[in-house]
Motif scaffolding. Structure first.
Motif, PDB file in Angstrom:
ATOM      1  N   LEU B 165       0.816  -1.208   0.000  1.00 29.26           N
ATOM      2  CA  LEU B 165       0.000   0.000   0.000  1.00 29.26           C
ATOM      3  C   LEU B 165       0.856   1.268   0.000  1.00 29.26           C
ATOM      4  O   LEU B 165       1.649   1.498   0.905  1.00 29.26           O
ATOM      5  CB  LEU B 165      -0.916   0.008   1.219  1.00 29.26           C
ATOM      6  N   GLY B 166       0.679   2.061  -1.032  1.00 28.21           N
ATOM      7  CA  GLY B 166       1.331   3.358  -1.107  1.00 28.21           C
ATOM      8  C   GLY B 166       2.837   3.304  -1.317  1.00 28.21           C
ATOM      9  O   GLY B 166       3.524   4.297  -1.085  1.00 28.21           O
ATOM     10  N   LEU B 167       3.375   2.152  -1.723  1.00 24.87           N
ATOM     11  CA  LEU B 167       4.826   2.048  -1.899  1.00 24.87           C
ATOM     12  C   LEU B 167       5.171   2.038  -3.387  1.00 24.87           C
ATOM     13  O   LEU B 167       4.389   1.596  -4.224  1.00 24.87           O
ATOM     14  CB  LEU B 167       5.350   0.766  -1.244  1.00 24.87           C
ATOM     15  N   ALA B 168       6.386   2.506  -3.695  1.00 26.02           N
ATOM     16  CA  ALA B 168       6.849   2.512  -5.085  1.00 26.02           C
ATOM     17  C   ALA B 168       7.120   1.071  -5.536  1.00 26.02           C
ATOM     18  O   ALA B 168       7.464   0.217  -4.715  1.00 26.02           O
ATOM     19  CB  ALA B 168       8.104   3.354  -5.184  1.00 26.02           C
ATOM     20  N   PRO B 169       6.965   0.796  -6.837  1.00 20.29           N
ATOM     21  CA  PRO B 169       7.075  -0.575  -7.349  1.00 20.29           C
ATOM     22  C   PRO B 169       8.363  -1.288  -6.931  1.00 20.29           C
ATOM     23  O   PRO B 169       8.332  -2.468  -6.580  1.00 20.29           O
ATOM     24  CB  PRO B 169       7.035  -0.380  -8.866  1.00 20.29           C
ATOM     25  N   VAL B 172       8.013  -2.455  -3.425  1.00 22.08           N
ATOM     26  CA  VAL B 172       7.054  -3.563  -3.370  1.00 22.08           C
ATOM     27  C   VAL B 172       7.765  -4.858  -3.735  1.00 22.08           C
ATOM     28  O   VAL B 172       7.619  -5.893  -3.068  1.00 22.08           O
ATOM     29  CB  VAL B 172       5.885  -3.309  -4.348  1.00 22.08           C
ATOM     30  N   ARG B 173       8.579  -4.790  -4.768  1.00 27.26           N
ATOM     31  CA  ARG B 173       9.306  -5.969  -5.207  1.00 27.26           C
ATOM     32  C   ARG B 173      10.205  -6.496  -4.082  1.00 27.26           C
ATOM     33  O   ARG B 173      10.222  -7.692  -3.792  1.00 27.26           O
ATOM     34  CB  ARG B 173      10.148  -5.588  -6.422  1.00 27.26           C
ATOM     35  N   LEU B 176       8.039  -8.176  -1.361  1.00 34.28           N
ATOM     36  CA  LEU B 176       7.512  -9.485  -1.735  1.00 34.28           C
ATOM     37  C   LEU B 176       8.632 -10.535  -1.785  1.00 34.28           C
ATOM     38  O   LEU B 176       8.416 -11.707  -1.464  1.00 34.28           O
ATOM     39  CB  LEU B 176       6.788  -9.389  -3.078  1.00 34.28           C
ATOM     40  N   ARG B 177       9.830 -10.095  -2.154  1.00 35.72           N
ATOM     41  CA  ARG B 177      10.953 -11.034  -2.174  1.00 35.72           C
ATOM     42  C   ARG B 177      11.250 -11.530  -0.756  1.00 35.72           C
ATOM     43  O   ARG B 177      11.516 -12.703  -0.528  1.00 35.72           O
ATOM     44  CB  ARG B 177      12.179 -10.329  -2.773  1.00 35.72           C
ATOM     45  N   ASN B 195      -2.659  -5.676  -5.241  1.00 31.07           N
ATOM     46  CA  ASN B 195      -1.680  -5.834  -6.303  1.00 31.07           C
ATOM     47  C   ASN B 195      -1.692  -7.295  -6.726  1.00 31.07           C
ATOM     48  O   ASN B 195      -0.846  -8.098  -6.336  1.00 31.07           O
ATOM     49  CB  ASN B 195      -0.333  -5.442  -5.708  1.00 31.07           C
ATOM     50  N   ALA B 196      -2.690  -7.654  -7.536  1.00 31.70           N
ATOM     51  CA  ALA B 196      -3.020  -9.056  -7.751  1.00 31.70           C
ATOM     52  C   ALA B 196      -1.892  -9.830  -8.421  1.00 31.70           C
ATOM     53  O   ALA B 196      -1.484 -10.895  -7.942  1.00 31.70           O
ATOM     54  CB  ALA B 196      -4.278  -9.146  -8.609  1.00 31.70           C
ATOM     55  N   ARG B 197      -1.350  -9.303  -9.508  1.00 34.62           N
ATOM     56  CA  ARG B 197      -0.388 -10.078 -10.276  1.00 34.62           C
ATOM     57  C   ARG B 197       0.844 -10.393  -9.437  1.00 34.62           C
ATOM     58  O   ARG B 197       1.314 -11.529  -9.395  1.00 34.62           O
ATOM     59  CB  ARG B 197       0.003  -9.283 -11.523  1.00 34.62           C
ATOM     60  N   ALA B 198       1.360  -9.353  -8.748  1.00 34.37           N
ATOM     61  CA  ALA B 198       2.581  -9.547  -7.970  1.00 34.37           C
ATOM     62  C   ALA B 198       2.363 -10.530  -6.827  1.00 34.37           C
ATOM     63  O   ALA B 198       3.203 -11.389  -6.565  1.00 34.37           O
ATOM     64  CB  ALA B 198       3.052  -8.211  -7.423  1.00 34.37           C
TER      65      ALA B 198
ATOM     66  N   ASN C 382      -5.335   2.237  -4.144  1.00 31.33           N
ATOM     67  CA  ASN C 382      -5.331   2.686  -2.741  1.00 31.33           C
ATOM     68  C   ASN C 382      -4.120   3.555  -2.478  1.00 31.33           C
ATOM     69  O   ASN C 382      -3.027   3.239  -2.939  1.00 31.33           O
ATOM     70  CB  ASN C 382      -5.224   1.476  -1.813  1.00 31.33           C
ATOM     71  N   GLY C 383      -4.315   4.625  -1.726  1.00 30.42           N
ATOM     72  CA  GLY C 383      -3.176   5.449  -1.355  1.00 30.42           C
ATOM     73  C   GLY C 383      -2.719   6.367  -2.469  1.00 30.42           C
ATOM     74  O   GLY C 383      -1.665   6.978  -2.384  1.00 30.42           O
ATOM     75  N   TYR C 568       0.248   7.642  -6.789  1.00 30.96           N
ATOM     76  CA  TYR C 568       1.264   8.308  -5.967  1.00 30.96           C
ATOM     77  C   TYR C 568       1.037   9.800  -5.908  1.00 30.96           C
ATOM     78  O   TYR C 568       1.970  10.595  -6.023  1.00 30.96           O
ATOM     79  CB  TYR C 568       2.671   8.003  -6.476  1.00 30.96           C
ATOM     80  N   TYR C 590      -2.663  -0.711 -11.688  1.00 31.81           N
ATOM     81  CA  TYR C 590      -3.752  -1.488 -11.094  1.00 31.81           C
ATOM     82  C   TYR C 590      -3.396  -2.929 -10.828  1.00 31.81           C
ATOM     83  O   TYR C 590      -3.681  -3.475  -9.768  1.00 31.81           O
ATOM     84  CB  TYR C 590      -5.007  -1.398 -11.979  1.00 31.81           C
ATOM     85  N   LEU C 591      -2.762  -3.590 -11.793  1.00 31.26           N
ATOM     86  CA  LEU C 591      -2.459  -5.004 -11.565  1.00 31.26           C
ATOM     87  C   LEU C 591      -1.112  -5.177 -10.903  1.00 31.26           C
ATOM     88  O   LEU C 591      -0.774  -6.240 -10.434  1.00 31.26           O
ATOM     89  CB  LEU C 591      -2.506  -5.774 -12.883  1.00 31.26           C
ATOM     90  N   GLY C 592      -0.321  -4.095 -10.899  1.00 30.00           N
ATOM     91  CA  GLY C 592       0.913  -4.132 -10.143  1.00 30.00           C
ATOM     92  C   GLY C 592       2.094  -4.625 -10.929  1.00 30.00           C
ATOM     93  O   GLY C 592       1.994  -4.970 -12.104  1.00 30.00           O
ATOM     94  N   VAL C 593       3.204  -4.656 -10.262  1.00 28.93           N
ATOM     95  CA  VAL C 593       4.453  -5.058 -10.904  1.00 28.93           C
ATOM     96  C   VAL C 593       4.415  -6.548 -11.200  1.00 28.93           C
ATOM     97  O   VAL C 593       3.773  -7.336 -10.509  1.00 28.93           O
ATOM     98  CB  VAL C 593       5.642  -4.748  -9.995  1.00 28.93           C
ATOM     99  N   MET C 595       6.195  -9.904 -11.045  1.00 24.67           N
ATOM    100  CA  MET C 595       7.329 -10.482 -10.329  1.00 24.67           C
ATOM    101  C   MET C 595       8.086 -11.471 -11.200  1.00 24.67           C
ATOM    102  O   MET C 595       9.272 -11.694 -11.035  1.00 24.67           O
ATOM    103  CB  MET C 595       6.859 -11.191  -9.064  1.00 24.67           C
ATOM    104  N   ALA C 601      12.060 -14.562  -5.693  1.00 26.61           N
ATOM    105  CA  ALA C 601      12.817 -15.347  -4.713  1.00 26.61           C
ATOM    106  C   ALA C 601      14.294 -15.539  -5.073  1.00 26.61           C
ATOM    107  O   ALA C 601      14.962 -14.667  -5.441  1.00 26.61           O
ATOM    108  CB  ALA C 601      12.249 -16.743  -4.511  1.00 26.61           C
TER     109      ALA C 601
END
Lengths: 349, 236, 601
Positions: B165-169, B172-173, B176-177, B195-198, C382-383, C568, C590-593, C595, C601
């Motif tokens: 939430l509210g973080l730069a990509p 976020v990466r 999640l790592r 952030n569904a895909r990630a 969000n945000g 942002y 919307y769908l995000g980065v 991975m 990992a």
């Protein structure tokens, strides 16, 4: 101005500083209680009264009524705890709780009943006083405030005012309408050039300072102290690391009662305390606490010492009006405080 | 066969007279990362708060084979469930080090000092800033601190509510790592994300929540390809 | 048009009220003399508590200082009548005036205080005024003033307690009736809305501070009236009945009886006064010494009431009575209507808006325009800063820099209420309704800015014409959004989806040019969303311009004319739904980065 007379000024200043030190202790307790539990603890001053008058009763070799209050509260608290445990399907733990409370009660009663008529040395009586008044804190929290944990600050404030009346009424029953003084811990004066300070005043100031230092170390260095700060900063965050608001509340009220009782013991030799002195003493701590916005400990302590000084000078020059002056002072302070407190809009993402 | 660390059966949660969760069931197998995705108001945070015991709910919550009913939030923490909430709920006016230390509050013993070093190893930024107040950290650092604080409690089940939430990509990466690393170290994770895909990319399985009900569920890889999921996010 | 069968019948309640009045009228004749004196005190205390009900129960401002106001009223009349020989009827307006002025001054000083600072301030002035009474030689010091003359009515001196009880009864009757009138008026609704915080009230044009000061003065005037009665019934005054402890007891009466109900306050006054009388006889005997021990019982009683019946005892009793009905008044006048701007004229313009919270830039240099007659969607993850943007436009927070104009006027520095009066009406992301009021009353709140009646006209029910117009307008809007059939149910009984629609009806009563909706679809079910879309389309056709902050893309895409996408805190894209859908940056946001490209990992 007469108060600047070099023979009077130091006396008034010393007086103000001594009372101010005790008000400062109360202010710290009030800030602590509000920060952790959101309770504006009007009855803080009653702990002072119970401290002084319990000690005074022990001086006479009688059993103080404080004992009966402790026992009654212990009984009610144990039953409440047992009842809520039983409702959660833990009836056995409930029974154990009642049993332990009964043992504690009998123990407290036996010790008090044995020590009271002995007219033990002063320090023993002081310890017994603290041992009787300090448990009032957590017991009152359990009986009065814990069931109101989710209530608003205003509901908690009304409960505090109600509790204040109950405790004042009980103090009248236990200790009667006459004021009492306790003997000084040290006799004599310390003379430094023009200034004469009684050893007793010095003791009050030193003991207050030591207690403040102790509190500082407790909050900065120990896990329970940090846990209390954490609860004050963010309740949900504290619960998420496993700090229960009830145990934080109990610990806070124990500290508040202990501080109050110590304040009562310290102030006892210099002020004639009656059953109803608590309110005004507590409110003076409040003025200090509010100067600190009910948040800042150092500002609260400084504010309370200022109140002590103002009161001391006011009582000399305008004795009939000293209460008016002290409490009218609170209005501009409140106004300044509420204007500088920013309120965040409730609707957010 | 893996056993379930957490099982949620027919969970209902209400705010006053309004029902926010109406009969949610899901399984979190031990050692897995499970994602719950959905739009605003779908009930994701409500689900996390119900599992944690912040909100009262009806239905069954079974953790390590034992029902959680009637167990207060603080005891759930002591039993190894940690929540990193959406708002992070850090102790803003306390230092980073104090925040982390308090994370070990529920573990009565003193053995946490080693864990503190371990958190500093994982988040070296926190070590640099250990004396700074938590409220002065950047958004990403605050999220790391919130996760670090939760890890100090040595959780077996970690609940993460919208860590992105509210973080730069890029951040976020990173986060999640780290979640993926935690899984390798044996922590089971229930992850709520928009952030569904990630989030599906690092998960074993996933659930899509809509207006308080599970709309889709399945292995993460299949769910990520599901056209209905894309549709519900971009209306296409 | 009005579904008349849904108006609840209240004839049983009317019967009960008539019976209560008859009993009250006969009590001063039937009771023994000692009890009549007690009754008079209860009636006088009830007047003070009625003021507290308005101030504390309805408006949410806790005061421990009402006894002090009562004291100002009592001492003013005592000085004027006993020392200067005035007629009590002439001193009454002076008592009210003096108390009102002091309350006005204290109100200006203290009513800006937030939350718990105000009650602490009331404690402070409660104590201070007590010492002023006690330390002023002209006021008789702590012994007080004696020889206060009795009140006379048509030449009859009210020296007998029975006669005086009737005067007190009439005064309480008028005060309680006025309070009830006030509660069922435009001002009363604003007071209730203000209780939960100024956000909603100010969004509909209520001046929070102004209303607080007015109600504060009104409560003080009620206390002053009680003080005037008290002085002439006791025929002497001293500081004790006006001290802080008395002030605390008045609050206790309100809390025990039920601080949100006028009759709760009266009940509390009766209960506490009776209990005190009984305990004064019993307790000293039990405890073997003299003192006011009844406070122990009062305190314990209040704590128990707070723990077990936080709303007080009256609601428990009222539950046994039939629901109070709302009377739909015949419509006589019409509310003024706004001229609609022609479709396509510029309505709202945001230029380089920036909002900085400390070090955080929540909105950074965002610009967009909105023309009359269109639906514009403001979307983003969000945000992203959507709600902050919303707050800038509605005046909840001022922008750090940049300019926002509406209807050709710069509104960057205007308050929420001023912006609302220009024709902007809004809903809330977290539903803000009064769950214990009907849909009708909730909806009428939206028309606050279209009404004019102030606190005085409301007290006297001289605003019925305007109230009727508002009722009919609210019913029309409920009908318009499809909630007409439920106008008389309580808002709290609605499902979340319907509550959101109710908020739209409330916003429509204001006759807005621009409607701002904050995530109206959050938490709605599929069918409810379809209904919402249909409603918003209908509103657009009827000429209302809509700005929609939404997270649900599905809903937005099929509805809006244009979209502004934020991420942002900055504007990421702007255009038609199709343009936005095809935008790669938007998909990413919307769908995000992804991975997998990196190999997680």
């Amino acid at each position: 101005m007469q108060i600047f007379d070099p023979t009077i000024f130091p006396i008034l200043a010393a007086d103000g500083l001594t009372n101010g030190a005790v008000y400062a202790l109360l202010a710290l307790a009030l800030v602590l209680v509000f920060a952790v539990t959101r309770v504006i603890f009007i009855p803080q001053g009653e702990f002072v009264v119970f401290g002084t008058l319990t000690l005074a009763t022990l001086q006479l070799g009688r059993t103080p009524g404080t004992l009966w209050l402790v026992l009654a509260l212990l009984g009610i608290a144990a039953l409440m705890e047992a009842f809520s445990l039983a409702r959660n399907g833990q009836a056995r733990r409930g029974l154990v709780t009642v049993g332990v409370a009964a043992l504690l009660g009998v123990g407290t009663w036996a010790v008090t009943d044995w020590l009271a008529p002995l007219k033990a040395p002063l320090w023993v009586q002081v310890i017994l006083t603290l041992g009787l008044v300090a448990p009032l804190g957590p017991l009152l929290y359990r009986v009065v405030y814990q069931p109101l944990q989710n209530a608003t600050v205003l509901v908690l404030l009304i409960a505090s005012v109600a509790l204040h009346l109950v405790l004042t009424g009980l103090a009248l029953v236990f200790f009667g309408p006459e004021g009492s003084r306790t003997p000084a811990f040290f006799e004599g004066n310390l003379t430094l050039g023009q200034v004469t300070l009684s050893w007793q005043s010095l003791l009050v100031i030193v003991a207050s300072a030591a207690l403040m230092l102790g509190l500082y170390l407790f909050f900065e260095r120990t896990m329970p102290g940090k846990a209390l700060r954490a609860t004050a900063v963010n309740r949900l965050g504290a619960r998420l690391v496993g700090i229960s608001p009830s145990s934080a509340g109990m610990l806070t009220f124990t500290l508040a009662a202990l501080i109050g009782a110590l304040g009562g013991v310290l102030i006892g030799p210099s002020v004639a305390v009656t059953y109803d002195s608590g309110f005004l003493i507590g409110l003076k701590g409040f003025v200090g606490a509010i100067i600190g916005g009910l948040v800042s400990y150092p500002l609260a302590a400084a504010g309370a010492i200022l109140v002590g000084l103002i009161e001391s000078f006011a009582s000399f020059s305008l004795s009939a009006w000293k209460e008016v002056i002290v409490f009218t002072l609170i209005l501009p302070v409140l106004l300044w405080r509420s204007l500088t407190t920013r309120h965040i809009p409730e609707d957010e993402e | 066969m893996t056993s379930n660390l957490l099982e949620v059966r027919d969970l209902h949660t209400r705010y006053g007279r309004v029902e926010a969760l109406s009969g949610v069931s899901l399984e979190v197998p031990a050692g897995h990362i499970v994602s719950v995705i959905g739009a605003n108001g779908a009930g994701k945070t409500t689900l996390m708060n119900s599992v944690m015991g912040i909100l009262p709910s009806t239905g069954e919550l079974i953790y390590e084979g034992q029902p959680l009913r009637g167990i207060p939030l603080e005891t759930r923490v002591a039993r190894g469930i940690s929540l990193v909430p959406e708002r992070r709920d850090l102790f803003a006016s306390m230092s980073v080090a104090d925040n982390l230390t308090l994370g070990a509050y529920s573990r009565r013993q003193q053995k946490w000092r080693g864990d503190l070093d371990h958190v500093y190893e994982r988040f070296s930024r926190l070590l640099e800033r250990r004396k700074q107040l938590a409220g002065t950290l950047s958004g990403g650092e605050q999220q790391m601190l919130a996760i670090g604080r939760a890890l100090m409690g040595k959780p077996r089940l970690l609940l993460l509510d919208e860590p992105s939430l509210g973080l730069a990509p890029l951040i976020v990466r990173d986060i999640l790592r780290i979640v993926k690393q935690l899984q390798a170290e044996g922590v089971t994770v229930l992850l709520v994300e928009q952030n569904a895909r990630a989030s599906l990319a690092i998960s074993d399985s996933g659930y899509v929540l809509e207006t308080g009900e599970v709309k889709l569920s399945g292995p993460a890889r299949e769910l990520a390809q599901n056209p209905e999921l894309t549709a519900s996010y971009l209306g296409g | 048009m009005i579904p008349s069968q849904t108006v609840p019948k209240s004839s049983f309640r009317l019967g009960l009220s008539v019976a209560a009045v008859l009993i009250a009228l006969s009590l001063p004749l039937l009771l023994p003399l000692f009890q009549v004196t007690l009754l008079t005190n209860i009636l006088i205390f009830s007047i003070v508590v009625t003021g507290l009900v308005l101030l504390t129960g309805i408006l949410g401002l806790t005061s421990f200082g009402q006894a002090a106001f009562m004291g100002v009223g009592a001492y003013t009349t005592a000085v004027l009548t006993a020392q200067m020989g005035w007629n009590p009827w002439l001193s009454l307006p002076v008592s009210l005036l003096v108390t009102g002025l002091i309350a006005w001054f204290l109100g200006l000083l203290t009513l800006r205080m937030q939350g718990h600072y105000l009650p602490l301030a009331t404690i402070a002035w409660g104590i201070s005024l007590f010492y002023v009474f006690g330390n002023t030689p002209a006021l008789g010091g702590f012994t007080g003033l004696t020889d206060i003359p009795p009140i006379s009515v048509f030449g009859l001196e009210l020296t007998s307690p029975r006669n005086f009880a009737y005067l007190a009864l009439i005064c309480l009757g008028l005060v309680a009736l006025g309070a009830q009138f006030l509660l069922s008026s435009r001002t009363g609704r604003a007071m209730r809305a203000l209780r939960g915080g100024p956000l909603v009230a100010e969004a509909f044009g209520v001046s929070a501070f102004g209303l607080r000061v007015q109600v504060f003065i009104l409560a003080a005037l009620m206390a002053a009236l009680a003080g005037w009665l008290y002085a002439h019934s006791q025929r002497f005054v001293n500081p004790t009945p006006f001290g802080l402890q008395a002030g605390i007891e008045y609050l206790f009466m309100a809390v025990v009886g039920g601080s949100q109900h006028v009759w709760g306050g009266v009940m509390g006054a009766g209960l506490i006064t009776q209990i005190r009388e009984q305990l004064r006889d019993i307790l000293p005997g039990l405890l073997g010494q003299q003192g006011n021990f009844e406070v122990i019982v009062f305190g314990a009683l209040v704590i128990l009431v707070l723990q077990f019946a936080r709303q007080g005892l009256w609601p428990l009793l009222e539950r046994l009575l039939p629901q109070e009905g709302i009377r739909i008044l015949p419509q006589r006048e019409k509310l003024s209507q706004r001229a609609r701007p022609a479709p396509g004229t510029p309505l709202l313009s945001v230029q380089h808006a920036v909002k900085q919270f400390g070090g955080l830039r929540a909105v950074g240099d965002v610009s967009f325009d909105l023309q009359a007659g269109e639906i514009l969607g403001l979307i983003g993850p969000n945000g992203a800063g959507k709600s902050t943007m919303f707050n800038l436009i509605t005046g909840v927070n001022p922008a750090t820099s940049g300019q926002i104009s509406f209807m050709g006027q710069d509104i960057s520095r205007r308050s929420a209420g001023q912006i609302h009066r220009l024709g902007l009406s809004r809903t809330f992301q977290h539903v803000h309704l009064l769950p214990d009021l009907t849909l009708l009353e909730n909806t009428m709140m939206g028309g606050y800015a279209r009404g004019r009646a102030g606190i005085v006209r409301s007290l006297l029910h001289l605003e019925r014409g305007e109230e009727a117009a508002l009722q009919h307008e609210a019913l029309r809007q409920l009908e318009r959004v499809g909630l007409g059939a439920q106008a008389f149910t309580l808002a709290g009984n609605l499902a979340l989806g319907q509550q959101r629609v109710l908020e739209i009806a409330r916003a429509l009563v204001a006759d807005p040019t621009l409607l701002l909706l904050d995530e109206p679809a959050a938490g709605l079910r599929y069918g409810e969303k379809a209904e919402l879309v249909a409603l918003l389309r209908k509103l657009r056709e009827e000429g209302i311009t809509i700005l929609l902050v939404e997270h649900d893309m599905d809903l937005v895409m099929g509805l809006v004319d244009r979209l502004v996408v934020m991420n942002y805190g900055e504007k990421l894209a702007e255009g038609s739904p199709q343009q936005v859908r095809d935008n790669a940056d938007v998909r990413e946001a919307y769908l995000g980065v992804d991975m997998e490209e990196e190999g997680a990992a």
